[in-house]
Every structure is written in C-alpha cells, then in structure tokens.
Design a protein around this motif. Structure first.
Motif, PDB file in Angstrom:
ATOM      1  N   ALA A 158       0.845  -1.193   0.000  1.00 41.34           N
ATOM      2  CA  ALA A 158       0.000   0.000   0.000  1.00 41.34           C
ATOM      3  C   ALA A 158       0.877   1.238   0.000  1.00 41.34           C
ATOM      4  O   ALA A 158       1.927   1.267   0.654  1.00 41.34           O
ATOM      5  N   PRO A 159       0.477   2.301  -0.700  1.00 41.72           N
ATOM      6  CA  PRO A 159       1.321   3.493  -0.838  1.00 41.72           C
ATOM      7  C   PRO A 159       1.260   4.402   0.391  1.00 41.72           C
ATOM      8  O   PRO A 159       0.915   5.586   0.295  1.00 41.72           O
ATOM      9  N   VAL A 160       1.596   3.843   1.562  1.00 41.04           N
ATOM     10  CA  VAL A 160       1.590   4.619   2.802  1.00 41.04           C
ATOM     11  C   VAL A 160       2.762   4.200   3.678  1.00 41.04           C
ATOM     12  O   VAL A 160       3.278   3.082   3.570  1.00 41.04           O
ATOM     13  N   LEU A 161       3.167   5.110   4.549  1.00 44.79           N
ATOM     14  CA  LEU A 161       4.116   4.824   5.618  1.00 44.79           C
ATOM     15  C   LEU A 161       3.340   4.846   6.924  1.00 44.79           C
ATOM     16  O   LEU A 161       2.533   5.741   7.157  1.00 44.79           O
ATOM     17  N   VAL A 162       3.580   3.858   7.778  1.00 48.27           N
ATOM     18  CA  VAL A 162       2.764   3.691   8.979  1.00 48.27           C
ATOM     19  C   VAL A 162       3.536   3.977  10.267  1.00 48.27           C
ATOM     20  O   VAL A 162       3.024   4.610  11.185  1.00 48.27           O
ATOM     21  N   GLY A 163       4.787   3.505  10.359  1.00 53.13           N
ATOM     22  CA  GLY A 163       5.538   3.666  11.601  1.00 53.13           C
ATOM     23  C   GLY A 163       4.928   2.839  12.715  1.00 53.13           C
ATOM     24  O   GLY A 163       4.280   1.829  12.494  1.00 53.13           O
ATOM     25  N   GLY A 164       5.115   3.277  13.949  1.00 51.57           N
ATOM     26  CA  GLY A 164       4.526   2.571  15.083  1.00 51.57           C
ATOM     27  C   GLY A 164       5.176   1.226  15.333  1.00 51.57           C
ATOM     28  O   GLY A 164       6.330   0.979  14.959  1.00 51.57           O
ATOM     29  N   THR A 165       4.428   0.336  15.946  1.00 47.51           N
ATOM     30  CA  THR A 165       4.961  -0.976  16.334  1.00 47.51           C
ATOM     31  C   THR A 165       4.216  -2.124  15.655  1.00 47.51           C
ATOM     32  O   THR A 165       4.203  -3.247  16.163  1.00 47.51           O
ATOM     33  N   ALA A 166       3.598  -1.854  14.526  1.00 50.23           N
ATOM     34  CA  ALA A 166       2.858  -2.894  13.809  1.00 50.23           C
ATOM     35  C   ALA A 166       3.787  -4.043  13.416  1.00 50.23           C
ATOM     36  O   ALA A 166       4.964  -3.853  13.117  1.00 50.23           O
ATOM     37  N   ARG A 167       3.227  -5.268  13.402  1.00 54.13           N
ATOM     38  CA  ARG A 167       4.015  -6.450  13.082  1.00 54.13           C
ATOM     39  C   ARG A 167       4.255  -6.587  11.582  1.00 54.13           C
ATOM     40  O   ARG A 167       3.591  -5.961  10.773  1.00 54.13           O
ATOM     41  N   ARG A 168       5.212  -7.445  11.239  1.00 55.51           N
ATOM     42  CA  ARG A 168       5.446  -7.822   9.854  1.00 55.51           C
ATOM     43  C   ARG A 168       4.396  -8.847   9.440  1.00 55.51           C
ATOM     44  O   ARG A 168       3.601  -9.310  10.255  1.00 55.51           O
ATOM     45  N   ILE A 169       4.435  -9.256   8.167  1.00 57.59           N
ATOM     46  CA  ILE A 169       3.438 -10.223   7.699  1.00 57.59           C
ATOM     47  C   ILE A 169       3.755 -11.642   8.161  1.00 57.59           C
ATOM     48  O   ILE A 169       2.884 -12.504   8.144  1.00 57.59           O
ATOM     49  N   SER A 170       5.011 -11.912   8.576  1.00 59.41           N
ATOM     50  CA  SER A 170       5.348 -13.253   9.055  1.00 59.41           C
ATOM     51  C   SER A 170       6.125 -13.163  10.361  1.00 59.41           C
ATOM     52  O   SER A 170       6.982 -12.298  10.532  1.00 59.41           O
ATOM     53  N   LEU A 171       5.804 -14.082  11.282  1.00 62.36           N
ATOM     54  CA  LEU A 171       6.493 -14.206  12.559  1.00 62.36           C
ATOM     55  C   LEU A 171       6.768 -15.680  12.802  1.00 62.36           C
ATOM     56  O   LEU A 171       5.873 -16.508  12.652  1.00 62.36           O
TER      57      LEU A 171
END
Length: 253
Positions: free
Chosen positions: A211-224
């Motif tokens: 998606a054409p956005v920057l989010v920052g914060g502490t959101a997780r990656r798509i895989s853990l």
C-alpha cells in the motif's frame, strides 16, 4: 495489457485477465498453499491494528479474485477474532466459469469455506464465522481440545476436524485439507500462521500488496516465526495501480 518496465498496469484489466494472472496450477495432486497479505511501504502488516486499514481499491479487487479462485480460505484463530471474520461471499456464475476454465472456482458456484486453525478450538459459536456464512465453516483443531467446545461448534453448524493430538503441525494441516479434497488453499494470515507454514516450507506462493503509505509505530510484519529461514522466491508478476499500489505474486523457486 499495457506493460511498464516489465510490470502490468492494472487499469483496464478485466476480471478474466486477473483470473488468468492468479490462476492456480492445473491438475493439482496435493494442497497448493497461496498466502495473501498487504503491507505498508515500511513493512507494517496492519494500520490501526487491522490489515483492513491498509486496503486500497486495487488490493480489494485482487483479494476478491483470490477468494473466487480458492477451494478454501485458511485463517488463524487470532486473525478471525481481530478481523471479525464472517463467511466468504462469491459470485456463483463466476465461480462456475472459473471451474469450467480450469482456473479454480467451484463446479456448483458455491463460495469457499473459511477454515480456522486453532489447537484449543477457541472459536465462539456465536461469532460471525459461525452465524454469517454461506459455506459451512471448518475448525481444524486437536484431540486434546475441550470436547464441550468442539460439540458447541458442531451444534452451531461448524465442521470440526481433528488434525493432531495436542498440536496441529503444518504437515497435519495439509493432510487434513487433502482429506477434505481442498487443494486450492488461500491463507489470509495471520503472521504467526504464515510464519509457521514458511518455517515448514509449506508455502507455495505469496501474493503481496504494498500500500502506498508509511505507517511507523509498532505494527508487526506479515510473518512471525521462532526461527529465521531463507526461502528463495521467483517473481511471477507485478501489477501497478494509478494510486501507487503495487501488487506482486511470488512463487517458490
């Protein structure tokens, strides 16, 4: 199709074009596991705690097509709760047409069921998964899960499948899907389930929207996952939308 630097401009593609681009392999003799995720430019898998916060019109179009092509939609219990999952909706005519062309879909036009992986059968019988579904939802769980929970789910119309004693391994999961003759698998998360399948080398391809956005914060990656792995992938295609959305399809080498 208009190609720009080896990429395909999404504008102008028909549903038939999308179906051809995302078709499953023909004559599968085992479950083929495709994962679908959306991520921000800086790698966040969610915005505001939900993947829906990153959705764009292009992502939603491909999301819908991937569901139309699939035999089953695989999701972890945490994602079901966080995203308030209900049953999948589908266009019966398109599902039949896709089946007739050998691309996916269903011969009767029925929508794909949602299959939830939960070792403890921790799904509420009154959740949208159980009450808002056209296709019978499936809970893949263990023999050790509380019997009363499993019975409550059965009473709510859920198909309960035991695929392990105290845990469901990726191998046990794929065996259960094969026994159900559900071979075109679409995994929609979450990151823990995706990571476990990757760690077990059980993912055949990844469809990733940036998606054409920057989010920052502490959101997780798509895989853990518990371990780091290195899985080489080959790019199958890149789709570009006018709003900056980039949709890629990657297959295991």
């Amino acid at each position: 199709m208009q190609r720009i630097h080896n990429a395909i401009q999404l504008t102008g593609l028909s549903d038939d074009d999308l179906a051809e681009l995302y078709a499953y392999p023909v004559r599968l003799d085992r479950p083929w596991v495709r994962a679908n995720f959306v991520s921000s430019i800086d790698g966040a898998a969610t915005s505001g705690g939900l993947s829906e916060g990153l959705g764009t019109p292009a992502d939603k179009s491909v999301f819908a097509m991937l569901r139309e092509l699939a035999d089953v939609i695989l999701v972890g219990a945490g994602t079901v709760r966080a995203e308030n999952y209900g049953g999948a909706r589908a266009d019966p005519r398109r599902r039949r047409a896709l089946y007739d062309r050998g691309l996916g879909g269903h011969r009767d036009g029925a929508p794909p069921p949602i299959a939830v992986l939960t070792a403890s059968a921790a799904i509420e019988p009154g959740s949208r998964l159980c009450t808002d579904a056209s296709a019978t939802p499936i809970v893949i769980t263990t023999a050790a899960a509380p019997q009363d929970r499993k019975q409550q789910l059965r009473d709510a119309g859920v198909r309960v499948v035991e695929a392990g004693d105290i845990a469901v391994t990726p191998k046990g999961l794929l065996r259960a899907l094969e026994e159900l003759q559900l071979r075109r698998v679409l995994c929609e998360g979450g990151p823990h389930l995706f990571g476990e399948l990757l760690d077990a080398d059980a993912i055949d391809e990844l469809c990733l929207t940036t998606a054409p956005v920057l989010v920052g914060g502490t959101a997780r990656r798509i895989s853990l996952s518990a371990h780091e792995f290195h899985t080489p992938m080959a790019r199958r295609h890149i789709l570009l939308d006018d709003d900056g959305t980039i949709l890629t399809r990657w297959a295991r080498r």
